[in-house]
Scaffold this active site. Structure first.
Site, PDB file in Angstrom:
ATOM      1  N   TRP A 102      -0.174   1.053   3.755  1.00 26.16           N
ATOM      2  CA  TRP A 102      -0.051   2.506   3.887  1.00 26.16           C
ATOM      3  C   TRP A 102       0.051   3.181   2.528  1.00 26.16           C
ATOM      4  O   TRP A 102      -0.459   4.290   2.338  1.00 26.16           O
ATOM      5  CB  TRP A 102       1.122   2.857   4.793  1.00 26.16           C
ATOM      6  CG  TRP A 102       0.890   2.350   6.181  1.00 26.16           C
ATOM      7  CD1 TRP A 102       1.503   1.304   6.802  1.00 26.16           C
ATOM      8  CD2 TRP A 102      -0.095   2.832   7.110  1.00 26.16           C
ATOM      9  NE1 TRP A 102       0.975   1.113   8.055  1.00 26.16           N
ATOM     10  CE2 TRP A 102      -0.007   2.040   8.269  1.00 26.16           C
ATOM     11  CE3 TRP A 102      -1.033   3.861   7.066  1.00 26.16           C
ATOM     12  CZ2 TRP A 102      -0.815   2.239   9.385  1.00 26.16           C
ATOM     13  CZ3 TRP A 102      -1.846   4.063   8.176  1.00 26.16           C
ATOM     14  CH2 TRP A 102      -1.722   3.258   9.321  1.00 26.16           C
ATOM     15  N   ASP A 173       7.058   8.361   1.908  1.00 26.88           N
ATOM     16  CA  ASP A 173       6.625   8.190   3.290  1.00 26.88           C
ATOM     17  C   ASP A 173       7.681   7.327   3.972  1.00 26.88           C
ATOM     18  O   ASP A 173       7.807   6.141   3.678  1.00 26.88           O
ATOM     19  CB  ASP A 173       5.251   7.507   3.321  1.00 26.88           C
ATOM     20  CG  ASP A 173       4.775   7.196   4.732  1.00 26.88           C
ATOM     21  OD1 ASP A 173       5.503   7.470   5.705  1.00 26.88           O
ATOM     22  OD2 ASP A 173       3.658   6.637   4.856  1.00 26.88           O
ATOM     23  N   LYS A 197       8.130   5.920  15.426  1.00 25.06           N
ATOM     24  CA  LYS A 197       8.925   4.718  15.193  1.00 25.06           C
ATOM     25  C   LYS A 197      10.385   4.973  15.603  1.00 25.06           C
ATOM     26  O   LYS A 197      10.872   4.404  16.569  1.00 25.06           O
ATOM     27  CB  LYS A 197       8.880   4.311  13.725  1.00 25.06           C
ATOM     28  CG  LYS A 197       7.522   4.401  13.065  1.00 25.06           C
ATOM     29  CD  LYS A 197       6.584   3.274  13.448  1.00 25.06           C
ATOM     30  CE  LYS A 197       5.329   3.331  12.586  1.00 25.06           C
ATOM     31  NZ  LYS A 197       4.379   2.264  12.893  1.00 25.06           N
TER      32      LYS A 197
END
Length: 361
Positions: A102, A173, A197
């Site tokens: 990511w 992030d 999440k």
């Protein structure tokens, strides 16, 4: 109904009390005769939900008044582009730390929009670790910001000590570990996180942005991609994902009921410890992907001795009601994602299964 042992990496487990509350409200929200999905986002009823979610997030994370909270769409992936669009000046450079897939994707999008540099990476050891502060060096150029990914779902690593670069803005992030522990929000100029999440279902992204950062946004930027647009309009510039925000509000209420982040952090440490202790005990059979000092509280990744036993492990686990234990295709092996909503009993069941499988083998 028997609930599955849900270890999905995302979208992932939601607290059962949250699902039950949403079920009660599904057809008639607080006597309105409508579902939350049917009512106007401009209504006072929905604005109460939105503002309540913002205040609960502020309270739980101790977000200072120096920062704004906004709800966006497009997931963390859109933030990869919005960040350089808003904050990477023409003669500036964006600094990125690579700790997994990511962070690589965030860098790739920024490279399309301006100058970038990598100031640290653990790619050479297949992302088994998090770089230390001493391994991170800013270039001599005017650095707009430093970007990190706080937790890496694929590789199972996590920052346990966040880096600091003086006056340089730190952006993170936190899609896969926000709300899993206490952090000092004031150290960050921007925190963003996809909800799927620890915050709720997919569809909404939370951004916590320092007010001072907004003054750097260039003129002429597309309205919808401008953070200030969403701040000024209280996340209501266009129709937001109303149901996802409502679900997020219920998750935040649930976190408060658990005792807040102090209690959540202790629970997460307990869940992770029992899984890592099991793997360390049977170290000739279960091998964690992450180095010990970089292990994630949220994503426990490990391999078995060979492909055949991995296949057998996953097949038998599925038969026993375990869901989502396959590792990401880029790493292989197995992965147990143990986000906030995964009960400790689910982790205990997995440990018992791992011990029994080891003895059978």
């Amino acid at each position: 109904m028997k609930r599955a042992y849900n270890f999905n990496a995302g979208p992932s487990a939601l607290p059962l009390p949250v699902l039950q509350k949403a079920q009660q409200d599904m057809i008639d929200y607080k006597g309105t005769g409508m579902s939350i999905m049917e009512m106007s986002h401009r209504s006072s009823t929905f604005e109460e939900v939105l503002n309540g979610a913002k205040e609960d997030l502020r309270s739980l994370m101790n977000i200072p008044d120096t920062h704004e909270v906004v709800f966006l769409q497009g997931g963390a992936s859109l933030q990869f582009s919005m960040i350089p669009m808003n904050f990477l000046g023409t003669n500036q450079i964006g600094a990125y730390v690579l700790t997994g897939s990511w962070s690589e994707k965030a860098l790739k999008e920024a490279q399309k929009l301006g100058q970038t540099t990598v100031i640290g990476s653990s790619k050479e050891n297949n992302y088994r670790s998090i770089p230390t502060q001493n391994e991170l060096h800013l270039p001599q150029q005017d650095v707009a910001y430093v970007h990190i990914t706080s937790n890496n779902t694929i590789y199972g690593t996590q920052w346990h000590h966040f880096p600091s670069f003086g006056e340089t803005d730190l952006i993170a992030d936190m899609s896969s570990d926000i709300l899993c522990r206490n952090i000092d929000v004031s150290k960050f100029s921007l925190i963003y996180a996809g909800a799927q999440k620890n915050l709720g279902p997919s569809g909404v992204t939370v951004a916590i942005v320092k007010k001072d950062l907004l003054s750097r946004i260039p003129a002429g930027l597309s309205t919808i991609l401008n953070y200030e647009t969403h701040v000024k309009n209280n996340s209501l510039y266009h129709t937001p994902p109303t149901f996802s925000i409502y679900m997020l509000s219920l998750v935040l209420e649930w976190v408060k009921e658990q005792g807040g982040l102090d209690a959540i952090e202790k629970q997460n440490e307990k869940k992770a410890s029992m899984l890592y202790e099991c793997m360390d005990m049977y170290g000739d059979f279960y091998t964690p992907h992450a180095d010990k000092d970089s292990r994630s509280l949220m994503n426990v990744t490990f391999t078995l001795p060979d492909k055949d036993r991995t296949t057998s492990f996953l097949q038998l686990a599925e038969e026993k009601g375990f869901v989502g234990l396959s590792g990401h295709r880029s790493v292989g092996g197995c992965r147990a994602s143990i986000y906030n909503a995964v009960p400790i009993e689910t982790c205990e069941a997995l440990v018992s299964f791992m011990e029994a499988f080891y003895k059978e083998q």
